[in-house]
Design an enzyme around this catalytic site. Structure first.
Site, PDB file in Angstrom:
ATOM      1  N   ASN A 227       0.845  -1.197   0.000  1.00  9.91           N
ATOM      2  CA  ASN A 227       0.000   0.000   0.000  1.00  9.91           C
ATOM      3  C   ASN A 227       0.886   1.256   0.000  1.00  9.91           C
ATOM      4  O   ASN A 227       2.110   1.147  -0.048  1.00  9.91           O
ATOM      5  CB  ASN A 227      -0.961  -0.021   1.191  1.00  9.91           C
ATOM      6  CG  ASN A 227      -0.195  -0.107   2.491  1.00  9.91           C
ATOM      7  OD1 ASN A 227       0.586   0.770   2.817  1.00  9.91           O
ATOM      8  ND2 ASN A 227      -0.391  -1.210   3.227  1.00  9.91           N
ATOM      9  N   LYS A 356     -14.224   0.665  14.980  1.00 10.70           N
ATOM     10  CA  LYS A 356     -12.926  -0.001  15.240  1.00 10.70           C
ATOM     11  C   LYS A 356     -12.559   0.101  16.715  1.00 10.70           C
ATOM     12  O   LYS A 356     -12.060  -0.860  17.312  1.00 10.70           O
ATOM     13  CB  LYS A 356     -11.821   0.648  14.398  1.00 10.70           C
ATOM     14  CG  LYS A 356     -11.691  -0.023  13.067  1.00 10.70           C
ATOM     15  CD  LYS A 356     -10.674   0.572  12.149  1.00 10.70           C
ATOM     16  CE  LYS A 356     -10.924  -0.018  10.762  1.00 10.70           C
ATOM     17  NZ  LYS A 356     -10.567   0.801   9.676  1.00 10.70           N
TER      18      LYS A 356
HETATM   19  O1  PMT Z   1       2.586   6.281   6.521  1.00 14.54           O
HETATM   20  P1  PMT Z   1       1.939   7.536   5.971  1.00 14.54           P
HETATM   21  O2  PMT Z   1       2.173   7.691   4.500  1.00 14.54           O
HETATM   22  O3  PMT Z   1       2.335   8.755   6.759  1.00 14.54           O
HETATM   23  O4  PMT Z   1       0.356   7.376   6.134  1.00 14.54           O
HETATM   24  C1  PMT Z   1      -0.210   7.352   7.407  1.00 14.54           C
HETATM   25  C2  PMT Z   1      -1.366   6.352   7.500  1.00 14.54           C
HETATM   26  C3  PMT Z   1      -2.506   6.798   6.624  1.00 14.54           C
HETATM   27  C4  PMT Z   1      -0.899   4.959   7.055  1.00 14.54           C
HETATM   28  C5  PMT Z   1      -1.757   6.320   9.019  1.00 14.54           C
HETATM   29  O5  PMT Z   1      -2.130   7.590   9.427  1.00 14.54           O
HETATM   30  C6  PMT Z   1      -2.917   5.344   9.259  1.00 14.54           C
HETATM   31  O6  PMT Z   1      -4.070   5.697   9.166  1.00 14.54           O
HETATM   32  N1  PMT Z   1      -2.581   4.074   9.590  1.00 14.54           N
HETATM   33  C7  PMT Z   1      -3.536   2.980   9.709  1.00 14.54           C
HETATM   34  C8  PMT Z   1      -3.942   2.570   8.329  1.00 14.54           C
HETATM   35  C9  PMT Z   1      -4.829   1.360   8.271  1.00 14.54           C
HETATM   36  O7  PMT Z   1      -4.390   0.389   7.749  1.00 14.54           O
HETATM   37  O8  PMT Z   1      -5.961   1.441   8.871  1.00 14.54           O
HETATM   38  P2  PMT Z   1      -6.960   0.161   9.028  1.00 14.54           P
HETATM   39  O9  PMT Z   1      -8.261   0.796   9.172  1.00 14.54           O
HETATM   40  O10 PMT Z   1      -6.795  -0.821   7.943  1.00 14.54           O
HETATM   41  O11 PMT Z   1      -6.449  -0.537  10.360  1.00 14.54           O
HETATM   42  C10 PMT Z   1      -6.900  -0.098  11.634  1.00 14.54           C
HETATM   43  C11 PMT Z   1      -5.839  -0.302  12.658  1.00 14.54           C
HETATM   44  O12 PMT Z   1      -5.546  -1.706  12.788  1.00 14.54           O
HETATM   45  C12 PMT Z   1      -4.537   0.388  12.360  1.00 14.54           C
HETATM   46  O13 PMT Z   1      -4.032   0.886  13.586  1.00 14.54           O
HETATM   47  C13 PMT Z   1      -3.639  -0.737  11.830  1.00 14.54           C
HETATM   48  O14 PMT Z   1      -2.253  -0.496  12.137  1.00 14.54           O
HETATM   49  C14 PMT Z   1      -4.167  -1.944  12.611  1.00 14.54           C
HETATM   50  N2  PMT Z   1      -4.041  -3.225  11.902  1.00 14.54           N
HETATM   51  C15 PMT Z   1      -4.754  -3.472  10.776  1.00 14.54           C
HETATM   52  C16 PMT Z   1      -4.674  -4.721  10.179  1.00 14.54           C
HETATM   53  C17 PMT Z   1      -3.842  -5.706  10.736  1.00 14.54           C
HETATM   54  N3  PMT Z   1      -3.726  -6.891  10.175  1.00 14.54           N
HETATM   55  N4  PMT Z   1      -3.136  -5.426  11.840  1.00 14.54           N
HETATM   56  C18 PMT Z   1      -3.217  -4.224  12.431  1.00 14.54           C
HETATM   57  O15 PMT Z   1      -2.538  -3.986  13.453  1.00 14.54           O
END
Ligand code: PMT
Length: 420
Positions: A227, A356
């Protein structure tokens, strides 16, 4: 007051006047500041300005007949707790990286055993030059700390990376490094009563474990699913927490940027590697921040050899769910651990982020609407909302480092209100 002794090196760039503000802020924090200038720096700011404000001799030239100390570079360099260069030109960085000692400041660098922190400021093209980046990499490998320049309008009227970081952030990072340094010359860094004036180390005693960047899930030895995460937001979190006194460990996937040298980084490229790296380090953490964009699915069976096209027009990949690191951390949490998640959303941002928070049993969730310009992936800025079970606060666009400080504020507030 702190009583740290700082050698402030000023070099010849338009941002040299900012060194006066840095000196004043360090003095307010109780530091004694001695200034060394390069000859070119004196074209921008008079040594008299620093002399009047520091009440001490400003050294430009070791051999100046008016210089009261004939081996000033040795005496100066050995009586400081930190050598801080503000602003640093490409030229001084090149000289430091190559051991050139042709004036007072460069000789001081070579003669010093104190930690060194460099805050560069220069035109974007000069900053991005492979030669400059090579010199920086060499200095980082030598243990030199950098306060990364920021993006903005430069003296040459162009917009890009190369602007001196804000005075407040330079001083925060300098004070944080001093407090973490093993042997301050004057006062023990372990002294909890240490008072550094307005530069509060309000996260001292916390240990942040932060996931950063994107993961890369192999399809075969040459292809992967990934990503757009650059790591900017996660590293900004790491730097903000460290600058406020926290011990910080980062587990980083793939990133387009590097953190400052004083951050401890463990690389873990795939979701399962990141999961393992986090699990191994979780017991020491008091705050977990999931800033990484972890792939939710990975190829079920990555091929050992490159998959051949063999005339196929379509190809189906079977994907399997990756471990949800954040949810697992929250479910296995030990006493005192605060769990912070990020939510990258494109619609119904607050609703999805709150869901979440509830489903993953988080303490805090930071929502970013990644569909907005200036927010989310790879931007230097972000637009965040910080949610807890009983509060929600929206913030307007701001640099990621500032957004990270807002998240740190929320963590401190949560700790005060809930004790964990
Ligand atoms: O790195 P940059 O370019 O500065 O961009 C920042 C960002 C947009 C990546 C950051 O601000 C952000 O939003 N990170 C989380 C992105 C994400 O994948 O969100 P999600 O909605 O898919 O996941 C929710 C949370 O669960 C996140 O804290 C993620 O780290 C965590 N997660 C998700 C899936 C997984 N298998 N394990 C996890 O720990």
């Amino acid at each position: 007051m702190s009583n740290y002794k700082i050698g402030l090196g000023v070099t010849g760039g338009i941002a040299a006047y900012k060194a006066v503000e840095v000196m004043r802020a360090l003095q307010k924090a109780g530091c004694e500041v001695r200034v060394a200038m390069t000859r070119h720096a004196t074209e921008f700011v008079q040594p008299l300005t620093f002399r009047a404000l520091s009440d001490a001799e400003v050294i430009v030239d070791d051999y100046d007949p008016e210089n009261s100390d004939p081996i000033a570079h040795v005496n100066f360099s050995q009586n400081i707790d930190l050598l801080l260069i503000v602003p640093a030109t490409a030229n001084i960085i090149a000289k430091f990286a190559n051991g050139v000692a042709d004036d007072f400041l460069t000789s001081t660098y070579l003669a010093s055993t104190a930690p060194v922190m460099i805050a560069p400021a220069m035109n974007t093209t000069m900053w991005e030059q492979p030669a400059t980046q090579r010199n920086i990499a060499r200095l980082r490998a030598d243990g030199v700390h950098f306060v990364e320049p920021i993006s903005g309008e430069l003296a040459c009227k162009t917009v890009g990376t190369g602007k001196l970081e804000d005075v407040e952030n330079i001083v925060r990072q300098a004070m944080s490094l001093l407090v973490q340094s093993p042997k301050p010359k004057v006062q023990s860094s372990d002294d909890p009563s240490i008072d550094i004036g307005p530069w509060t180390l309000d996260l001292t005693g916390e240990h942040f474990l932060i996931t950063v960047g994107g993961t890369r899930e192999a399809i075969d030895p040459v292809r992967f699913i990934s990503n757009h995460s650059s790591g900017k937001m996660g590293f900004a979190m790491a730097e903000a927490a460290a600058a406020r006194g926290a011990e910080v460990t980062v587990v980083a996937g793939v990133t387009a940027v590097e953190p400052s040298t004083h951050i401890n980084v463990v690389r873990a490229i795939s979701a399962s590697e990141m999961h393992k790296a986090v699990s191994e380090r979780l017991s020491d953490a008091t705050v977990f921040v999931g800033a990484a964009a972890v792939a939710d699915y990975a190829p079920a069976n990555a091929a050992d050899a490159k998959i051949k096209k063999d005339g196929r027009e379509t190809m189906t990949l079977e994907l399997k769910k990756t471990p949800d690191i954040l949810a697992e951390v929250a479910s296995r949490r030990h006493d005192g651990l605060i769990v912070v998640g990020f939510a990258a959303e494109t619609n119904k941002v607050i609703d999805y982020a709150r869901s979440k928070l509830e489903k993953k049993k988080l303490d805090i969730v930071v929502a970013n609407d990644v569909s907005k310009p200036g927010a989310g992936f790879n931007a230097d800025t972000n637009i965040i909302s910080i949610l807890t079970a009983d509060s929600a606060e929206d913030f307007s666009i701001m640099p990621k480092r500032e957004a990270a400080d807002k998240v740190c504020d929320a963590i401190i507030k949560f700790r005060e209100e809930h004790g964990r």
